[in-house]
Scaffold this motif. Structure first.
Motif, PDB file in Angstrom:
ATOM      1  N   VAL A 170      59.589  32.200  33.182  1.00  0.00           N
ATOM      2  CA  VAL A 170      58.326  32.791  33.515  1.00  0.00           C
ATOM      3  C   VAL A 170      58.642  32.775  35.206  1.00  0.00           C
ATOM      4  O   VAL A 170      58.873  32.166  35.722  1.00  0.00           O
ATOM      5  CB  VAL A 170      57.065  32.004  33.148  1.00  0.00           C
ATOM      6  CG1 VAL A 170      55.939  32.716  33.690  1.00  0.00           C
ATOM      7  CG2 VAL A 170      57.023  31.777  31.669  1.00  0.00           C
ATOM      8  N   ASN A 171      58.583  34.396  35.241  1.00  0.00           N
ATOM      9  CA  ASN A 171      58.781  34.694  36.693  1.00  0.00           C
ATOM     10  C   ASN A 171      57.150  35.218  37.285  1.00  0.00           C
ATOM     11  O   ASN A 171      56.799  36.328  36.854  1.00  0.00           O
ATOM     12  CB  ASN A 171      59.669  35.763  36.959  1.00  0.00           C
ATOM     13  CG  ASN A 171      59.994  36.388  38.314  1.00  0.00           C
ATOM     14  OD1 ASN A 171      59.081  35.779  39.310  1.00  0.00           O
ATOM     15  ND2 ASN A 171      60.503  37.095  38.695  1.00  0.00           N
ATOM     16  N   TRP A 172      56.526  34.415  37.918  1.00  0.00           N
ATOM     17  CA  TRP A 172      55.229  34.736  38.403  1.00  0.00           C
ATOM     18  C   TRP A 172      54.841  36.014  39.195  1.00  0.00           C
ATOM     19  O   TRP A 172      53.981  36.515  39.334  1.00  0.00           O
ATOM     20  CB  TRP A 172      54.246  33.405  38.921  1.00  0.00           C
ATOM     21  CG  TRP A 172      54.195  32.438  37.795  1.00  0.00           C
ATOM     22  CD1 TRP A 172      54.996  31.360  37.675  1.00  0.00           C
ATOM     23  CD2 TRP A 172      53.355  32.471  36.777  1.00  0.00           C
ATOM     24  NE1 TRP A 172      54.238  30.642  36.442  1.00  0.00           N
ATOM     25  CE2 TRP A 172      53.363  31.382  36.127  1.00  0.00           C
ATOM     26  CE3 TRP A 172      52.317  33.363  36.440  1.00  0.00           C
ATOM     27  CZ2 TRP A 172      52.539  31.046  35.128  1.00  0.00           C
ATOM     28  CZ3 TRP A 172      51.343  33.187  35.616  1.00  0.00           C
ATOM     29  CH2 TRP A 172      51.465  32.030  34.583  1.00  0.00           C
TER      30      TRP A 172
ATOM     31  N   ASP B  15      50.282  40.234  38.013  1.00  0.00           N
ATOM     32  CA  ASP B  15      49.308  40.707  38.897  1.00  0.00           C
ATOM     33  C   ASP B  15      47.913  39.979  38.532  1.00  0.00           C
ATOM     34  O   ASP B  15      46.840  39.719  39.628  1.00  0.00           O
ATOM     35  CB  ASP B  15      48.955  42.115  39.120  1.00  0.00           C
ATOM     36  CG  ASP B  15      50.158  42.905  39.474  1.00  0.00           C
ATOM     37  OD1 ASP B  15      50.866  42.437  40.302  1.00  0.00           O
ATOM     38  OD2 ASP B  15      50.161  43.881  39.070  1.00  0.00           O
ATOM     39  N   ALA B  16      47.712  39.361  37.500  1.00  0.00           N
ATOM     40  CA  ALA B  16      46.490  38.594  37.147  1.00  0.00           C
ATOM     41  C   ALA B  16      46.931  37.673  36.064  1.00  0.00           C
ATOM     42  O   ALA B  16      47.687  37.757  35.530  1.00  0.00           O
ATOM     43  CB  ALA B  16      45.545  39.620  36.705  1.00  0.00           C
ATOM     44  N   ALA B  17      46.142  36.452  36.050  1.00  0.00           N
ATOM     45  CA  ALA B  17      45.992  35.573  34.933  1.00  0.00           C
ATOM     46  C   ALA B  17      44.605  35.646  34.333  1.00  0.00           C
ATOM     47  O   ALA B  17      43.798  35.443  34.931  1.00  0.00           O
ATOM     48  CB  ALA B  17      46.352  34.101  35.402  1.00  0.00           C
TER      49      ALA B  17
ATOM     50  N   GLY C 266      47.699  33.484  45.423  1.00  0.00           N
ATOM     51  CA  GLY C 266      46.730  34.521  45.408  1.00  0.00           C
ATOM     52  C   GLY C 266      46.823  35.449  44.293  1.00  0.00           C
ATOM     53  O   GLY C 266      46.135  36.753  44.530  1.00  0.00           O
ATOM     54  N   LEU C 267      46.962  34.842  43.022  1.00  0.00           N
ATOM     55  CA  LEU C 267      46.818  35.653  41.799  1.00  0.00           C
ATOM     56  C   LEU C 267      45.467  35.598  41.378  1.00  0.00           C
ATOM     57  O   LEU C 267      44.921  34.541  41.282  1.00  0.00           O
ATOM     58  CB  LEU C 267      47.701  34.794  40.943  1.00  0.00           C
ATOM     59  CG  LEU C 267      48.167  35.782  39.519  1.00  0.00           C
ATOM     60  CD1 LEU C 267      49.072  36.743  39.929  1.00  0.00           C
ATOM     61  CD2 LEU C 267      48.629  35.040  38.504  1.00  0.00           C
TER      62      LEU C 267
ATOM     63  N   TYR D 210      37.305  29.108  40.636  1.00  0.00           N
ATOM     64  CA  TYR D 210      38.834  29.633  40.646  1.00  0.00           C
ATOM     65  C   TYR D 210      38.766  31.060  40.276  1.00  0.00           C
ATOM     66  O   TYR D 210      39.882  31.875  40.289  1.00  0.00           O
ATOM     67  CB  TYR D 210      39.525  28.562  39.640  1.00  0.00           C
ATOM     68  CG  TYR D 210      40.126  27.304  40.076  1.00  0.00           C
ATOM     69  CD1 TYR D 210      41.199  27.169  40.725  1.00  0.00           C
ATOM     70  CD2 TYR D 210      39.325  26.217  39.892  1.00  0.00           C
ATOM     71  CE1 TYR D 210      41.701  26.185  41.250  1.00  0.00           C
ATOM     72  CE2 TYR D 210      39.526  24.904  40.176  1.00  0.00           C
ATOM     73  CZ  TYR D 210      40.786  24.921  40.941  1.00  0.00           C
ATOM     74  OH  TYR D 210      41.309  23.427  41.408  1.00  0.00           O
ATOM     75  N   PHE D 211      37.984  31.535  39.630  1.00  0.00           N
ATOM     76  CA  PHE D 211      37.767  32.706  38.968  1.00  0.00           C
ATOM     77  C   PHE D 211      36.984  33.933  39.514  1.00  0.00           C
ATOM     78  O   PHE D 211      35.992  33.673  39.927  1.00  0.00           O
ATOM     79  CB  PHE D 211      37.541  32.406  37.350  1.00  0.00           C
ATOM     80  CG  PHE D 211      37.986  31.357  36.700  1.00  0.00           C
ATOM     81  CD1 PHE D 211      39.237  31.690  36.108  1.00  0.00           C
ATOM     82  CD2 PHE D 211      37.631  30.008  36.584  1.00  0.00           C
ATOM     83  CE1 PHE D 211      40.116  30.664  35.625  1.00  0.00           C
ATOM     84  CE2 PHE D 211      38.542  29.310  35.965  1.00  0.00           C
ATOM     85  CZ  PHE D 211      39.649  29.340  35.440  1.00  0.00           C
ATOM     86  N   ASP D 212      37.799  34.904  39.562  1.00  0.00           N
ATOM     87  CA  ASP D 212      37.313  36.204  40.067  1.00  0.00           C
ATOM     88  C   ASP D 212      36.282  36.712  39.258  1.00  0.00           C
ATOM     89  O   ASP D 212      35.599  37.661  39.714  1.00  0.00           O
ATOM     90  CB  ASP D 212      38.063  37.077  40.652  1.00  0.00           C
ATOM     91  CG  ASP D 212      39.259  36.473  41.579  1.00  0.00           C
ATOM     92  OD1 ASP D 212      39.148  36.362  42.674  1.00  0.00           O
ATOM     93  OD2 ASP D 212      40.382  35.893  41.091  1.00  0.00           O
TER      94      ASP D 212
END
Length: 247
Positions: free
Chosen positions: A7-9, A13-15, A131-132, A155-157
């Motif tokens: 896994v390459n973060w 662009d989002a989780a 900053g994800l 934590y959540f946008d």
């Protein structure tokens, strides 16, 4: 199948996280609430076996509340009127039973509270530091209350919960619609977003939406079932996904 080490973060662009069973152990609260509600309803009905955890995983897990009621009743050959969302909790309708289950859930949450999984918080901290953008995608209308109770709301946008999905007429999991809408809300495409799910219907939604990575979190559904449903990676704990430079 991708491995955790692959896994390459930087590729994402989002989780997008399911809540119950992924960030918080409220899946257990839901399971107890569903069991109490259905077994109370089934008691005394000729030819009906008790509701079990296997029924939860097969018919209810990850689905919007009324869909879970409808699917389970169909599997048992029980035909009830659909009713309306305003039906009282003692009404023997699909939506009445759904509202009855919510009463059980609310009482358990108020009495017992809930804490986020420590491993999940470790990953949230690591991704926040990168900053994800992160969002919750939950079938439960209770998601905001659970996030506040667990102390992880900040934590959540964006929080896509069952109430918003209903207002927007978005199909529930296993359709990808709620995940796709959440990705758009945080400014990401499906191809560059990661989905985290513990439910078979949830990984199916991630696969159907062609998300960049679908992570199955095995809290009981089983690695094979999650993989068969569409998970690219299966972990036991989200701490396994914390980037090396954050450990």
């Amino acid at each position: 199948m991708e491995t955790v080490a692959d896994v390459n973060w930087d590729q994402y662009d989002a989780a997008l996280f399911d809540l119950d069973g992924v960030v918080t152990p409220t899946a257990e609260v839901h399971m107890r609430a569903w069991s109490a509600m259905f077994n109370d309803y089934l008691e005394g009905k000729p030819g009906q076996k008790p509701y079990t955890d296997e029924d939860y995983y097969a018919y209810v897990d990850g689905k919007p509340r009324y869909d879970g009621v409808r699917t389970f009743l169909h599997a048992r050959g029980i035909d009830l009127p659909e009713g309306t969302p305003d039906d009282p909790a003692d009404a023997d309708t699909v939506m009445g039973l759904g509202n009855r289950k919510n009463d059980y859930f609310s009482k358990v949450l108020a009495d017992e509270g809930v804490e986020a999984y420590p491993g999940s918080v470790r990953l949230l901290d690591a991704l926040k530091a990168r900053g994800l953008p992160m969002a919750i995608v939950s079938s439960s209308r209770n998601a905001p209350a659970v996030l506040e109770t667990a102390g992880v709301a900040d934590y959540f946008d964006f929080v896509m919960h069952g109430g918003i999905a209903a207002e927007r007429h978005l199909a529930g999991k296993p359709a990808p619609d709620t995940f796709l809408a959440a990705a758009e809300e945080v400014g990401a495409t499906a191809e560059r977003s990661v989905v985290f799910e513990d439910a078979i219907s949830g990984v199916e939604a991630g696969a159907a939406g062609h998300f960049g990575l679908v992570v199955g979190v095995d809290r009981g559904a089983g690695e094979k079932a999650l993989t068969d449903g569409g998970a690219d990676v299966v972990v036991q704990d989200l701490a396994e996904l914390v980037p090396e430079d954050s450990r």
